[in-house]
Design an enzyme around this catalytic site. Sequence first.
Site, mmCIF file in Angstrom:
data_model
loop_
_atom_site.group_PDB
_atom_site.id
_atom_site.type_symbol
_atom_site.label_atom_id
_atom_site.label_comp_id
_atom_site.label_asym_id
_atom_site.label_seq_id
_atom_site.Cartn_x
_atom_site.Cartn_y
_atom_site.Cartn_z
ATOM 1 C CG ASP A 67 -1.903 1.236 1.237
ATOM 2 O OD1 ASP A 67 -1.537 2.199 0.696
ATOM 3 O OD2 ASP A 67 -2.891 1.146 1.934
ATOM 4 C CE1 TYR A 170 -5.265 10.914 -11.793
ATOM 5 C CE2 TYR A 170 -5.516 12.236 -13.745
ATOM 6 C CZ TYR A 170 -5.081 11.193 -13.040
ATOM 7 O OH TYR A 170 -4.515 10.114 -13.905
ATOM 8 C CE LYS A 174 -1.429 10.375 -12.237
ATOM 9 N NZ LYS A 174 -0.842 9.181 -11.863
HETATM 10 N N1 LIG Z 1 -7.462 5.191 -16.832
HETATM 11 C C1 LIG Z 1 -6.951 6.240 -17.474
HETATM 12 O O1 LIG Z 1 -7.460 6.663 -18.527
HETATM 13 C C2 LIG Z 1 -5.700 6.895 -16.967
HETATM 14 C C3 LIG Z 1 -5.173 7.754 -17.872
HETATM 15 C C4 LIG Z 1 -4.065 8.668 -17.346
HETATM 16 C C5 LIG Z 1 -3.176 8.064 -16.225
HETATM 17 N N2 LIG Z 1 -3.891 6.997 -15.435
HETATM 18 C C6 LIG Z 1 -3.210 6.658 -14.435
HETATM 19 O O2 LIG Z 1 -2.945 5.066 -14.325
HETATM 20 C C7 LIG Z 1 -2.646 4.440 -13.379
HETATM 21 C C8 LIG Z 1 -3.686 3.290 -13.247
HETATM 22 O O3 LIG Z 1 -4.824 3.906 -13.108
HETATM 23 P P1 LIG Z 1 -5.954 2.875 -13.645
HETATM 24 O O4 LIG Z 1 -6.721 3.536 -14.578
HETATM 25 O O5 LIG Z 1 -5.616 1.548 -14.049
HETATM 26 O O6 LIG Z 1 -6.782 2.854 -12.349
HETATM 27 P P2 LIG Z 1 -7.534 1.788 -11.461
HETATM 28 O O7 LIG Z 1 -8.180 0.624 -12.235
HETATM 29 O O8 LIG Z 1 -8.576 2.551 -10.470
HETATM 30 O O9 LIG Z 1 -6.521 0.987 -10.801
HETATM 31 C C9 LIG Z 1 -5.704 1.699 -9.696
HETATM 32 C C10 LIG Z 1 -4.750 0.845 -9.037
HETATM 33 O O10 LIG Z 1 -3.963 1.418 -8.063
HETATM 34 C C11 LIG Z 1 -4.088 0.611 -6.879
HETATM 35 N N3 LIG Z 1 -4.099 1.459 -5.632
HETATM 36 C C12 LIG Z 1 -4.559 2.643 -5.380
HETATM 37 N N4 LIG Z 1 -4.491 3.331 -4.405
HETATM 38 C C13 LIG Z 1 -3.254 2.403 -3.905
HETATM 39 C C14 LIG Z 1 -2.649 2.439 -2.836
HETATM 40 N N5 LIG Z 1 -2.388 3.451 -1.875
HETATM 41 N N6 LIG Z 1 -1.681 1.517 -2.782
HETATM 42 C C15 LIG Z 1 -1.294 0.403 -3.630
HETATM 43 N N7 LIG Z 1 -2.206 0.557 -4.803
HETATM 44 C C16 LIG Z 1 -3.204 1.555 -4.897
HETATM 45 C C17 LIG Z 1 -5.585 0.174 -6.776
HETATM 46 O O11 LIG Z 1 -5.730 -0.988 -5.916
HETATM 47 P P3 LIG Z 1 -7.172 -1.166 -5.343
HETATM 48 O O12 LIG Z 1 -7.737 -2.225 -6.392
HETATM 49 O O13 LIG Z 1 -6.687 -1.901 -4.003
HETATM 50 O O14 LIG Z 1 -7.796 -0.184 -5.102
HETATM 51 C C18 LIG Z 1 -5.651 -0.291 -8.339
HETATM 52 O O15 LIG Z 1 -4.914 -1.605 -8.397
HETATM 53 C C19 LIG Z 1 -2.965 5.557 -12.304
HETATM 54 O O16 LIG Z 1 -1.705 6.287 -12.013
HETATM 55 C C20 LIG Z 1 -3.728 6.773 -12.951
HETATM 56 O O17 LIG Z 1 -3.813 8.044 -12.464
HETATM 57 C C21 LIG Z 1 -5.001 6.514 -15.841
#
Ligand SMILES: NC(=O)c1ccc[n+]([C@@H]2O[C@H](COP(=O)([O-])OP(=O)(O)OC[C@H]3O[C@@H](n4cnc5c(N)ncnc54)[C@H](OP(=O)(O)O)[C@@H]3O)[C@@H](O)[C@H]2O)c1
Length: 254
Positions: A67, A170, A174
């Site tokens: 975490d 957010y 970033k």
């Molecule tokens: N999706 C997009 O369009 C997008 C675009 C640009 C950037 N991003 C970036 O991509 C990354 C992944 O996002 P995603 O879209 O895959 O989101 P997601 O589906 O919400 O996945 C987020 C992941 O991060 C984990 N997490 C959150 N808080 C945490 C903590 N305190 N310690 C450890 N793990 C933690 C979550 O674990 P749990 O399952 O336990 O909650 C989950 O595995 C992020 O940095 C996000 O800002 C996403």
Amino acid sequence: MFGRRLILVTGANRGIGFAIIQAFASNAATASSAFLLGCRDVEKGKEAVEHLRELGLALNVSLMTIDVTSDASIRHAVDNVEKQYGHLDVLINNAGYGAIPSAPDFSDWREIYAKVLDTNVTSVALTTQLFLPLLRKSSDGGRVINVSSGRGSIALSASGQLPPTVSIPYCISKTALNMLVIEMSRDPANKNVEFQLVGPGHCKTAFNGYRGTREPIEGANVVVELVKAAKGTYKTVGFWETKGSSLDLIEIPW
Ligand SMILES: NC(=O)c1ccc[n+]([C@@H]2O[C@H](COP(=O)([O-])OP(=O)(O)OC[C@H]3O[C@@H](n4cnc5c(N)ncnc54)[C@H](OP(=O)(O)O)[C@@H]3O)[C@@H](O)[C@H]2O)c1
């Protein structure tokens, strides 16, 4: 020649983090690496490993409970990696959090700003700092790939190329992450460590209610391309993305 690397991905039980391991395992150049699937909930992590196996991916993957908002949890993960492997080749800071302040009386603002900045900035800083001694023991000096976002680009927002955001905290987080990584890369103690930032694009994940325009694996490709390239192929520190299904890396303006 990429060779066999030890790669830790935080927040890899779902979404883009999961897709990053899937993309590594699907690529002949990187498939033989050992993966540490970072998760904060062991049961979710086990389900993710099972899902990778169901996808037919023969890979060397172990769960790593971490975490990133807990100092104790990060230190425990570092200790585990040190005891079991003695080094780390690649740290992928993917775990992230976004939220939209919405209370009519603004009473949720402080809590949301604090949680978003803690998860996306402070936690990346501390996780990276505590893993650096193990990264420096990597045979090629170690790499840190950070999942940022086009939403962190001041240039894209200030020029109006991106529409106004639904979550200012957010975007701020970033942008701050980008500066964190630039400054970490400039620390003389880290001169042999490669630092990179990526924007995965708008991916269909739980993060945005699966309303993204790309599959997570397309967003993950940019990470694989950076990690499999020989060190020095891409400038450090850069801010990179891929478009569509192309694997060509394009720079995102700061
Ligand atoms: N999706 C997009 O369009 C997008 C675009 C640009 C950037 N991003 C970036 O991509 C990354 C992944 O996002 P995603 O879209 O895959 O989101 P997601 O589906 O919400 O996945 C987020 C992941 O991060 C984990 N997490 C959150 N808080 C945490 C903590 N305190 N310690 C450890 N793990 C933690 C979550 O674990 P749990 O399952 O336990 O909650 C989950 O595995 C992020 O940095 C996000 O800002 C996403």
